[in-house]
Design a protein around this motif. Structure first.
Motif: not given
Length: 607
Positions: A22-25, A72-78, A96-97
């Motif tokens: 989870r990232l925010s910015g 805020t993003i929820d995702g999978i690291v690729k 991040v997808f």
């Protein structure tokens, strides 16, 4: 998982591939590649690339969101596809997808862009400073400033200094600039002053028995802005030491400045060099002669020379008459200018005239052959002697500044800088420090027709009382010094005059009575009568040091919330009129408001 982020936007690497994060910015940039949207997500720490395609439920939300909206993003690291990694980003090996997105705050249409380095008018930048500070260069400058201050503190403590805080609300003192005054509510008609510097207090700390003081001190002066000086307020590394000579002060602060500049010399890969310890000591008169000012840029190899004697009885009558009248001729070499056209030299003369001077003479040289009216009239033998005295090469030209000594020195100094810049002689990858020492204690004020202090009235004269009683005042030197780096004066300082009888005598020479001293400097002179140690110090400017380290030409680029050149805070709307209620509480009446009331009253009858 944390409500807003599991990682910052600078943390993720190839080792995190496969993780749900989870990232925010802030949305920094968006790039639509036909069904695939790339979003650069930015926070304080860095940038992470976020990807959304037709399979991502986040796609429509991200498509609709403006840049600078907070999400805020929820995702999978690729891992990024081969050949698409970005070596300029800490997170450049991954993306991040996006699986889900939450809009925390919607940004309106921006008054200035955050992404990119496009220049924008200063009034827009200052009015929306909170946006300006999001820009990469400015954000980095402010972080550099914080790191510099932290380093300074650590280094000063390591040198045995103790940090103290001095008052902000104090009494007005004659520091040389206008005070900012603060009305007192409980003492009608009386005012506090914001300190132009903690000068009196730091000296009183020495009288109080503290040995080594420092402070990252806020200072307030009601003066005009310059490129290297903020209007209103600025910060300085204020310090004072007891039982020291001038050399002791230098040895204490030089390691701090040298270490600081070495620490940040390679900031952002600039790879700059710092002049070796000890820093050069240059007497004031030598600096005025060789460099044309008392804040020389030692990166410039050009040295000014007095060539007045070469034109005594010269065939070039104009210079000969100037010298015969008791004035001077200064020479400024122009190295390897044989390939320059006559226009280069004429342009320099035109520039001098645009600066308010009568002009800048010159002589050209190519393969040892002289050109120009000055060379022709001065003669081959005279020019040969001049070239030998100046150590000129066969392809070096020379400029001349002539007239009264102060004006000739000023023009020569400005010309030295311009020639050095035009010819590319100034190395941008060096920090060259020096001390300017041996300032004259007094000068003759032509307007007032009297002797007055030339620099700092509270400095100890060299020779102390004996010098004051036996020497011509204009020959007395003071224990005053400036620290200079790359042509920027970082601060003035002095060994203080801690003995009342010497202070009274110094002020007497400048036309002040003992009563004047007792009235204007009561706090300090009274303290000195109860036993004061020999002491001295200085106060290098924090803003100026950060400006040099950041490589910025204007000090507003390293101050978080600066004012404009008119000392206005466009973002907060300061200064502004006080309310009638506030003025009543302070027992004040605004003349500006009174004028507005009068204008309103007479307006209906106008015409």
């Amino acid at each position: 998982m944390h409500a807003y982020r599991s990682h910052t936007c600078a943390q993720l690497t190839a080792a995190d591939v496969g993780q749900t994060v989870r990232l925010s910015g802030w949305i920094h940039r968006k790039r639509d590649h036909g069904g695939v949207l790339f979003v650069d997500l930015r926070d304080h720490y860095g940038i992470t690339q976020v990807v959304a395609d037709a399979d991502s439920p986040a796609l429509p939300v991200l498509e609709a969101a403006r840049t600078e909206s907070v999400i805020t993003i929820d995702g999978i690291v690729k891992a990024r596809a081969e050949g698409t990694a970005n070596a300029n980003l800490a997170t450049g090996a991954i993306e991040v997808f996006a699986r889900a997105v939450t809009v925390q705050s919607v940004a309106q249409e921006l008054p200035l862009p955050v992404a990119g380095d496009a220049e924008y008018p200063e009034d827009i930048r200052l009015r929306y400073r909170f946006l300006d500070l999001r820009r990469e260069r400015l954000h980095a400058n402010i972080m550099l400033r914080s790191q510099v201050i932290a380093s300074v503190r650590q280094r000063m403590i390591g040198q045995g200094f103790t940090e103290f805080q001095t008052p902000i609300l104090t009494a007005s003192s004659p520091e040389g600039a206008r005070d900012y005054l603060v009305p007192s509510r409980v003492h009608p008609g009386k005012f506090y002053a914001l300190p132009q510097a903690p000068q009196m207090f730091k000296q009183l700390l020495m009288v109080a028995g503290f040995d080594r003081y420092f402070q990252i001190a806020p200072c307030f002066r009601d003066e005009d802005a310059r490129a290297d000086r903020s209007p209103g307020e600025f910060y300085q590394l204020d310090f004072e030491m007891s039982f020291v000579t001038q050399e002791d002060v230098f040895q204490a602060i030089e390691p701090v400045l040298h270490g600081l500049f070495e620490e940040f010399a390679d900031w952002q890969g600039k790879g700059r060099q710092v002049s070796a310890l000890p820093f050069r000591r240059i007497p004031y008169l030598e600096s005025m002669l060789k460099y044309g000012n008392d804040k020389p840029d030692l990166r410039n190899p050009i040295l000014i020379s007095d060539v007045s004697e070469h034109f005594t009885g010269s065939g070039f009558g104009r210079f000969a008459s100037i010298v015969e009248a008791g004035d001077v001729v200064r020479a400024i070499p122009a190295p390897t200018t044989a390939d320059k056209s006559r226009k280069f030299f004429d342009d320099m003369n035109a520039w001098a005239q645009s600066e308010g001077f009568a002009g800048l003479g010159y002589a050209t040289r190519k393969g040892g052959e002289w050109g120009g009216p000055i060379a022709k009239n001065h003669g081959e033998e005279g020019m040969a002697k001049l070239a030998a005295a100046l150590d000129l090469g066969p392809d070096d030209g020379v400029f001349f500044a002539a007239g009264k000594e102060a004006q000739a020195a000023k023009l020569a100094g400005l010309a030295r800088t311009r020639v050095g810049e035009t010819l590319g002689l100034i190395d941008p990858n060096r920090f060259e420090f020096c001390w300017i020492v041996d300032f004259p204690m007094f000068e003759y004020d032509e307007d007032a027709k009297k002797v007055d202090f030339s620099h700092n009235p509270f400095s100890m004269p060299q020779g102390e009382m004996e010098a004051l009683e036996t020497k011509d005042p204009l020959d007395i030197l003071a224990y005053q010094y400036d620290i200079v780096c790359n042509g920027v004066e970082l601060s003035s300082g002095a060994i203080r005059n801690h003995r009342p009888e010497i202070m009274y005598k110094a002020f007497e020479i400048a036309g002040y009575t003992q009563a004047d001293v007792d009235t204007n400097f009561a706090g300090m002179i009274n303290a000195f009568k109860f036993g004061a140690p020999p002491h001295g110090g200085s106060a290098p400017g924090i803003d100026r040091m950060v400006m040099l380290l950041a490589g910025e030409p204007n000090i507003r680029e390293v101050v978080v919330f600066p004012m404009n050149q008119k000392a206005e805070d466009l973002m907060m709307g300061a200064p502004n009129f006080a309310s009638a209620k506030q003025l009543r509480e302070l027992n004040l009446r605004s003349t500006a408001e009174t004028k507005k009331d009068i204008d309103k009253a007479v307006a209906p009858n106008a015409g």
